[in-house]
Design a protein around this motif. Structure first.
Motif, PDB file in Angstrom:
ATOM      1  N   THR A  96      16.046 -14.253  35.998  1.00  0.00           N
ATOM      2  CA  THR A  96      16.064 -15.227  33.867  1.00  0.00           C
ATOM      3  C   THR A  96      17.233 -14.809  33.097  1.00  0.00           C
ATOM      4  O   THR A  96      17.154 -14.819  32.191  1.00  0.00           O
ATOM      5  CB  THR A  96      14.486 -14.663  33.668  1.00  0.00           C
ATOM      6  N   SER A 125      11.224 -12.417  38.355  1.00  0.00           N
ATOM      7  CA  SER A 125      11.080 -12.085  37.128  1.00  0.00           C
ATOM      8  C   SER A 125      10.150 -11.081  37.852  1.00  0.00           C
ATOM      9  O   SER A 125       9.195 -11.150  38.233  1.00  0.00           O
ATOM     10  CB  SER A 125      10.786 -12.785  36.596  1.00  0.00           C
ATOM     11  N   ARG A 126       9.830  -9.812  36.196  1.00  0.00           N
ATOM     12  CA  ARG A 126       8.619  -9.406  36.424  1.00  0.00           C
ATOM     13  C   ARG A 126       7.657  -9.374  35.627  1.00  0.00           C
ATOM     14  O   ARG A 126       6.583  -9.568  36.257  1.00  0.00           O
ATOM     15  CB  ARG A 126       8.803  -7.560  35.573  1.00  0.00           C
ATOM     16  N   LYS A 178       8.700 -15.714  32.719  1.00  0.00           N
ATOM     17  CA  LYS A 178       9.886 -16.230  32.138  1.00  0.00           C
ATOM     18  C   LYS A 178      10.479 -16.745  33.893  1.00  0.00           C
ATOM     19  O   LYS A 178      11.662 -17.867  32.842  1.00  0.00           O
ATOM     20  CB  LYS A 178       9.902 -14.311  32.083  1.00  0.00           C
ATOM     21  N   VAL A 201      19.942  -7.533  37.810  1.00  0.00           N
ATOM     22  CA  VAL A 201      19.304  -6.266  37.149  1.00  0.00           C
ATOM     23  C   VAL A 201      20.048  -5.277  36.539  1.00  0.00           C
ATOM     24  O   VAL A 201      21.215  -4.919  37.409  1.00  0.00           O
ATOM     25  CB  VAL A 201      18.131  -5.520  37.441  1.00  0.00           C
TER      26      VAL A 201
HETATM   27  N1  LIG Z   1      26.116 -10.429  32.554  1.00  0.00           N
HETATM   28  C1  LIG Z   1      28.126 -10.551  33.265  1.00  0.00           C
HETATM   29  O1  LIG Z   1      28.477 -11.071  33.417  1.00  0.00           O
HETATM   30  C2  LIG Z   1      27.766  -9.760  34.878  1.00  0.00           C
HETATM   31  C3  LIG Z   1      28.945 -10.356  35.475  1.00  0.00           C
HETATM   32  C4  LIG Z   1      28.609  -9.191  36.800  1.00  0.00           C
HETATM   33  C5  LIG Z   1      27.910  -8.457  37.414  1.00  0.00           C
HETATM   34  N2  LIG Z   1      26.750  -8.484  36.612  1.00  0.00           N
HETATM   35  C6  LIG Z   1      25.328  -7.542  36.376  1.00  0.00           C
HETATM   36  O2  LIG Z   1      24.844  -8.159  36.833  1.00  0.00           O
HETATM   37  C7  LIG Z   1      23.224  -7.707  36.607  1.00  0.00           C
HETATM   38  C8  LIG Z   1      22.755  -8.349  35.637  1.00  0.00           C
HETATM   39  O3  LIG Z   1      23.845  -8.194  34.314  1.00  0.00           O
HETATM   40  P1  LIG Z   1      22.738  -9.687  33.360  1.00  0.00           P
HETATM   41  O4  LIG Z   1      23.741  -9.146  32.116  1.00  0.00           O
HETATM   42  O5  LIG Z   1      22.410 -10.703  33.944  1.00  0.00           O
HETATM   43  O6  LIG Z   1      21.387  -8.590  33.011  1.00  0.00           O
HETATM   44  P2  LIG Z   1      20.038  -9.030  32.020  1.00  0.00           P
HETATM   45  O7  LIG Z   1      20.326 -10.359  31.775  1.00  0.00           O
HETATM   46  O8  LIG Z   1      20.547  -8.045  30.822  1.00  0.00           O
HETATM   47  O9  LIG Z   1      18.740  -8.813  32.510  1.00  0.00           O
HETATM   48  C9  LIG Z   1      19.062  -9.700  33.973  1.00  0.00           C
HETATM   49  C10 LIG Z   1      17.495  -9.335  33.980  1.00  0.00           C
HETATM   50  O10 LIG Z   1      17.347  -8.219  34.884  1.00  0.00           O
HETATM   51  C11 LIG Z   1      15.825  -7.515  34.352  1.00  0.00           C
HETATM   52  N3  LIG Z   1      15.818  -6.808  33.859  1.00  0.00           N
HETATM   53  C12 LIG Z   1      16.021  -6.315  31.942  1.00  0.00           C
HETATM   54  N4  LIG Z   1      15.373  -5.005  32.004  1.00  0.00           N
HETATM   55  C13 LIG Z   1      15.090  -4.592  33.065  1.00  0.00           C
HETATM   56  C14 LIG Z   1      14.515  -3.584  32.993  1.00  0.00           C
HETATM   57  N5  LIG Z   1      15.075  -2.746  32.365  1.00  0.00           N
HETATM   58  N6  LIG Z   1      13.400  -3.204  34.433  1.00  0.00           N
HETATM   59  C15 LIG Z   1      13.356  -4.387  35.027  1.00  0.00           C
HETATM   60  N7  LIG Z   1      13.965  -5.795  34.988  1.00  0.00           N
HETATM   61  C16 LIG Z   1      14.919  -5.481  33.776  1.00  0.00           C
HETATM   62  C17 LIG Z   1      15.037  -9.201  33.411  1.00  0.00           C
HETATM   63  O11 LIG Z   1      14.214  -9.956  33.898  1.00  0.00           O
HETATM   64  P3  LIG Z   1      13.211  -9.971  33.696  1.00  0.00           P
HETATM   65  O12 LIG Z   1      12.694  -9.413  32.330  1.00  0.00           O
HETATM   66  O13 LIG Z   1      12.667 -11.954  34.006  1.00  0.00           O
HETATM   67  O14 LIG Z   1      12.518  -9.675  34.430  1.00  0.00           O
HETATM   68  C18 LIG Z   1      16.598  -9.490  32.850  1.00  0.00           C
HETATM   69  O15 LIG Z   1      16.252 -11.236  32.481  1.00  0.00           O
HETATM   70  C19 LIG Z   1      23.980  -5.988  35.888  1.00  0.00           C
HETATM   71  O16 LIG Z   1      23.909  -5.266  36.756  1.00  0.00           O
HETATM   72  C20 LIG Z   1      25.345  -6.048  35.164  1.00  0.00           C
HETATM   73  O17 LIG Z   1      26.586  -5.111  35.399  1.00  0.00           O
HETATM   74  C21 LIG Z   1      26.990  -8.963  35.180  1.00  0.00           C
END
Ligand SMILES: NC(=O)c1ccc[n+]([C@@H]2O[C@H](COP(=O)([O-])OP(=O)(O)OC[C@H]3O[C@@H](n4cnc5c(N)ncnc54)[C@H](OP(=O)(O)O)[C@@H]3O)[C@@H](O)[C@H]2O)c1
Length: 225
Positions: free
Chosen positions: A15, A37-38, A42, A79
Motif C-alpha cells: 500500500t 497490508s496490516r 487499505k 515496509v
Molecule cells: N520510497 C522509496 O523511494 C524507496 C526506495 C527504495 C527502498 N525503499 C525502502 O522500501 C521500504 C518501504 O518504503 P516506502 O517509502 O514504500 O514506505 P512507506 O510508504 O512509508 O510504507 C510502506 C508500507 O509499510 C507499512 N507500514 C508503515 N509503517 C508501519 C509500521 N509501523 N508497522 C507495520 N507496517 C507499517 C504500511 O502499510 P499498511 O499500513 O498498509 O500496513 C505502508 O503503506 C522502506 O524500507 C524503504 O527504505 C523505499
C-alpha cells in the motif's frame, strides 16, 4: 507462456510508495500480484488503484500481509525498517520454503544520510536470521526511488541483487527485468550492507544537489544476455 508469469507475487506493505510502484510494474508485466497490508481494506483500495491505472487488464488483489504471504510463491517486503522485524515475524510460517525479496533500507530517522546497519550486518541478513534456513532471502531495489515506478518512463537506475544463492538471485533478476529495470547479480547476502548503505549515500546526494531521485548505474561491463 513464460512460466515465471504463472507465479504469484505478494508485496507486503504494498500500500506504500515503493511497494505499490513495484506491484504496478509486475502486474503490468502479467504476474498475479497480491497487495498485503496490516488492514485488508487499505490493500483492496491500493489494488483497485493499480487495476485502474492498468485499465482493468491485470490480476491484482488486496488482502492482509499474512494471507498474501500464504498465497504467493514469491514474497516482497516493502515496509519501513521500524516495521521490518515485526512484519517478518508475523508471516514467518507462511514464508517457509519460499523466496523472500527484501527491499528494506535500515534507515534510522532522523539521520537518513548516515549508514546505520543493524547488528546482523544488514536488513537482509537480519531478515534471514528471523525467517530461518528454509527461506531464500534476496535483497533488491533499495536504490530505486518510487518516484517513477507508477509511470511509463524508462527507469535510468540499475538494481543490485544480493542474496543467499545464485539461483534465488537469478529469479529476482527476472523480476527486475519484468519491472523494466536493469539488474546485476551483486553476490552473496553479506554484500547487502553495501547496497543498502548506498541508499543513504543517494539520499545525501539528493540533499546536497537538490534532486529527489538519484540512482546508480553500473558501467564498464558488456552484458552477454
Ligand atoms: N520510497 C522509496 O523511494 C524507496 C526506495 C527504495 C527502498 N525503499 C525502502 O522500501 C521500504 C518501504 O518504503 P516506502 O517509502 O514504500 O514506505 P512507506 O510508504 O512509508 O510504507 C510502506 C508500507 O509499510 C507499512 N507500514 C508503515 N509503517 C508501519 C509500521 N509501523 N508497522 C507495520 N507496517 C507499517 C504500511 O502499510 P499498511 O499500513 O498498509 O500496513 C505502508 O503503506 C522502506 O524500507 C524503504 O527504505 C523505499
Amino acid at each position: 507462456m513464460n512460466e515465471s508469469l504463472l507465479l504469484t507475487i505478494a508485496v507486503l506493505g504494498g500500500t506504500g510508495k515503493e511497494g505499490k510502484g513495484l506491484a504496478y510494474r509486475w502486474a503490468k508485466a502479467g504476474y498475479r500480484v497480491l497487495i498485503g497490508s496490516r488492514a485488508s481494506a487499505k490493500a483492496v483500495t491500493a489494488a483497485s488503484e493499480i487495476i485502474q491505472l492498468l485499465e482493468g487488464s491485470s490480476s491484482v488483489v488486496g488482502t492482509t500481509n499474512l494471507e498474501a504471504a500464504q498465497q504467493a510463491e514469491i514474497v516482497v517486503l516493502t515496509v519501513p525498517y521500524a516495521a521490518h522485524r515485526e512484519t517478518l515475524e508475523s508471516v514467518k510460517e507462511a514464508l517457509q520454503g519460499k523466496l523472500l525479496v527484501d527491499v528494506t533500507v535500515p534507515l534510522v530517522p532522523p539521520k537518513l544520510t548516515r549508514v546505520q546497519m543493524p547488528p546482523a550486518g544488514s536488513a537482509a541478513q537480519e531478515a534471514k536470521e528471523i525467517v530461518g534456513e528454509d527461506v531464500e532471502v534476496v535483497a533488491a531495489f533499495q536504490n530505486v526511488s518510487f518516484k517513477y515506478l507508477l509511470g511509463e518512463e524508462d527507469l535510468d537506475s540499475d538494481v543490485l541483487v544480493t542474496g543467499t544463492s545464485k539461483k534465488a538471485r537469478a529469479e529476482v533478476l527476472t523480476l527486475v527485468e519484468a519491472a523494466g529495470l536493469t539488474g546485476w547479480d551483486a553476490g552473496p547476502i553479506e554484500n547487502s550492507v553495501v547496497v543498502e548503505g548506498l541508499a543513504s549515500v543517494l539520499i545525501n546526494i539528493n540533499k546536497q544537489y537538490g534532486s529527489k531521485h538519484a540512482g546508480i548505474k553500473i558501467t564498464g561491463v558488456t552484458r552477454n544476455s
